[in-house]
Design a protein around this motif. Structure first.
Motif, short mmCIF file in Angstrom:
data_model
loop_
_atom_site.label_atom_id
_atom_site.label_comp_id
_atom_site.label_asym_id
_atom_site.label_seq_id
_atom_site.Cartn_x
_atom_site.Cartn_y
_atom_site.Cartn_z
N ASP A 296 10.51 25.60 -5.20
CA ASP A 296 11.49 25.09 -4.26
C ASP A 296 10.77 24.59 -3.00
O ASP A 296 9.80 25.21 -2.55
N PRO A 297 11.19 23.46 -2.42
CA PRO A 297 10.53 22.96 -1.23
C PRO A 297 10.47 23.97 -0.08
O PRO A 297 9.51 23.96 0.69
N VAL A 298 11.46 24.84 0.01
CA VAL A 298 11.45 25.83 1.08
C VAL A 298 10.35 26.86 0.85
O VAL A 298 9.70 27.32 1.79
N VAL A 299 10.12 27.22 -0.41
CA VAL A 299 9.02 28.13 -0.74
C VAL A 299 7.69 27.49 -0.37
O VAL A 299 6.81 28.13 0.23
N ALA A 300 7.53 26.21 -0.72
CA ALA A 300 6.29 25.50 -0.38
C ALA A 300 6.09 25.46 1.12
O ALA A 300 4.97 25.66 1.61
N TYR A 301 7.16 25.20 1.85
CA TYR A 301 7.07 25.15 3.31
C TYR A 301 6.63 26.49 3.90
O TYR A 301 5.70 26.55 4.71
N ARG A 302 7.31 27.53 3.51
CA ARG A 302 6.99 28.83 4.11
C ARG A 302 5.56 29.28 3.76
O ARG A 302 4.86 29.82 4.61
N ASP A 303 5.14 29.02 2.52
CA ASP A 303 3.76 29.36 2.16
C ASP A 303 2.77 28.53 2.98
O ASP A 303 1.71 29.03 3.39
N GLY A 304 3.10 27.26 3.23
CA GLY A 304 2.22 26.43 4.05
C GLY A 304 2.14 26.91 5.48
O GLY A 304 1.05 26.92 6.08
N LEU A 305 3.28 27.30 6.04
CA LEU A 305 3.26 27.81 7.41
C LEU A 305 2.52 29.14 7.49
O LEU A 305 1.79 29.40 8.46
N ALA A 306 2.66 29.97 6.46
CA ALA A 306 1.90 31.23 6.43
C ALA A 306 0.40 30.95 6.37
O ALA A 306 -0.40 31.69 6.98
N LEU A 307 0.00 29.91 5.66
CA LEU A 307 -1.40 29.52 5.60
C LEU A 307 -1.92 29.13 6.99
O LEU A 307 -3.01 29.55 7.40
N VAL A 308 -1.14 28.35 7.73
CA VAL A 308 -1.54 27.97 9.09
C VAL A 308 -1.62 29.20 9.98
O VAL A 308 -2.56 29.35 10.77
N ARG A 309 -0.64 30.09 9.85
CA ARG A 309 -0.66 31.32 10.65
C ARG A 309 -1.92 32.13 10.38
O ARG A 309 -2.58 32.63 11.31
N GLU A 310 -2.28 32.27 9.13
CA GLU A 310 -3.48 33.04 8.77
C GLU A 310 -4.74 32.35 9.27
O GLU A 310 -5.65 33.00 9.80
N ALA A 311 -4.82 31.04 9.11
CA ALA A 311 -6.01 30.31 9.54
C ALA A 311 -6.19 30.35 11.05
O ALA A 311 -7.31 30.43 11.55
N ALA A 312 -5.09 30.29 11.79
CA ALA A 312 -5.16 30.34 13.25
C ALA A 312 -5.55 31.72 13.75
O ALA A 312 -6.24 31.84 14.76
N GLY A 313 -5.09 32.74 13.07
CA GLY A 313 -5.38 34.10 13.50
C GLY A 313 -4.28 34.64 14.40
O GLY A 313 -3.47 33.89 14.96
#
Length: 448
Positions: A296-313
């Motif tokens: 689902d596009p919403v799943v893809a979005y949330r996983d992508g935002l979680a990736l940015v959160r993790e990368a930023a620290g």
């Protein structure tokens, strides 16, 4: 779509004179307010608005009021409010309310919890927010931003001039944030623009002056005519509107190469010393379209935002903007809850306060889902709405920011900015009385 979406989940007797309905929008720029019983919701007038201000792929019904993941019916007359919501950030059904005689019929495209709240409609929203379990919100920094004075013509020299002026006037600014214009964008590798100057050198100067460095980026969005789009068309998903003179496409956030690209860019920027990121046009990560992994596009979005959160620290302050709201809960520190302060043609304030209605309606989110970002105050004398907007931003928002060339502020503008910055903002929920007053203000703004 002319009919109401979904299956009937409830019917509520209402008082047409005193009842009201709250409908949450899809993203930061979507309408959100309290509607009188029988009123219709706002709808996109053009296709690009559906993509960029409403929920892509989900048309708005021709009648009634439509919310995304959250709708509250206040029957009026002292009866318990009824809240219809999904607490799952990736299961965001469309919820629709329409009047039939003296009743409101509520439909939903997916499962929702139905809760009666005797304490009233504002309490229903607050209880929903409290139930999402977001805890430990950090106190927001105060911010000076380049956008509403320099727009895409910003240079490092402009920032340095204002950095010096902020210090000379002893303004309580924590973050000096460079907005759009510093780079041609992700599609060109997030390199500095030809006229901007060195980002790394500017960050060093900001930090040497005792301030924090902030930066704008649109991590999930690519122009269809950019180098990235030409070289890697398979990295793109569905249409995401139009801006910067070209059609826009969302990035396929399920693709490993895209994930690696995003994480690498974020780590590089943070490595320069940037610890405040304004993440804009985030809705592009959730547009419908083909993806490497069929989710689902919403799943893809949330996983992508979680990736940015993790990368930023954990120490980087993230501000969402143009972001799907409920799917972002728990992943950003602050969230824009309104449209831009003004667009082209509104620089003098003649188009009014575009963001006041949703800012007031979403006052309950402050300190519960995130710190509410009302967008920047503009305090220069040429902006006729400066007093009213600064008061709204200060009393209804949590994040304090302004966007002027400091040298152009008159005495009144400087005092406006000092007052805005004085308490440093807040990560605490607004008092119940203020949320109640804000709800009435939002409904009044709907009529203007």
């Amino acid at each position: 779509m002319s009919g109401s979406p979904g299956e009937v989940v409830d019917e509520v007797p209402v008082d047409p004179g005193t009842g009201r309905i709250y409908a949450e929008g899809w993203q930061s720029w979507s309408p959100a307010t309290w509607h009188p019983i029988g009123a219709g919701g706002r709808r996109p007038a053009e296709e690009w608005e559906q993509l960029m201000r409403f929920r892509p792929g989900t048309p708005v019904a021709a009648t009634g009021v439509q919310g995304e993941g959250l709708l509250v019916v206040d029957p009026g007359g002292g009866e318990p409010a009824r809240c219809y919501a999904s607490a799952d950030p990736v299961a965001v059904p469309t919820v629709h309310a329409a009047v039939t005689g003296d009743r409101v019929e509520v439909r939903s495209t997916g499962p929702v919890d139905v809760r009666a709240v005797p304490e009233g409609a504002e309490a229903a929203l607050e209880a929903f927010g409290d139930g999402l379990g977001v805890a430990g919100l950090a106190a927001p920094p105060t911010v000076w931003c380049t956008w509403y004075r320099y727009f895409e013509d910003v240079t490092a020299a402009d920032v340095r001039e204002n950095l010096a002026a902020i210090s000379a006037r002893d303004l309580q600014v924590d973050v000096v944030q460079v907005d759009d214009g510093w780079s041609p964008g992700l599609g060109e590798g997030l390199a500095e623009g030809e006229t901007f100057g060195s980002l790394a050198a500017l960050v060093d100067d900001v930090r040497a002056a005792g301030r924090r460095a902030g930066l704008w980026l649109a991590p999930f969005l690519v122009g269809a005519e950019t180098t990235l789009a030409r070289e890697h068309p398979e990295w793109l998903t569905g249409p995401a509107g139009r801006n910067w003179g070209q059609d826009l496409r969302g990035l396929d956030l399920t693709r490993p190469a895209v994930q690696e690209l995003l994480a690498g860019h974020v780590r590089r920027l943070v490595g320069l010393g940037i610890d405040y990121l304004k993440l804009d046009f985030l809705y592009a990560g959730a547009v419908p379209g083909p993806r490497h992994v069929d989710v689902d596009p919403v799943v893809a979005y949330r996983d992508g935002l979680a990736l940015v959160r993790e990368a930023a620290g954990p120490d980087v302050y993230l501000v969402g903007c143009g972001a799907p709201l409920l799917p972002s809960v728990g992943l950003v520190d602050a969230m824009r809850v309104s449209p831009d302060t003004f667009h082209e043609g509104g620089e003098d304030g003649s188009t009014g306060l575009r963001g006041l209605m949703p800012l007031a309606a979403r006052a309950w989110q402050q300190g519960r889902l995130w710190v509410n970002d009302p967008d920047c105050v503009v305090a220069r004398p040429s902006y006729s709405q400066r007093d009213r907007w600064s008061e709204a931003a200060r009393t209804l928002g949590g994040l304090r920011s302004f966007s002027d060339r400091v040298e152009e502020l008159d005495a009144r503008g400087l005092e406006t900015v000092r007052t805005l910055l004085a308490d440093g903002g807040t990560a605490q929920p607004l008092p119940r009385g203020r949320v109640h007053d804000a709800a009435r203000l939002a409904q009044a703004e709907l009529a203007t």
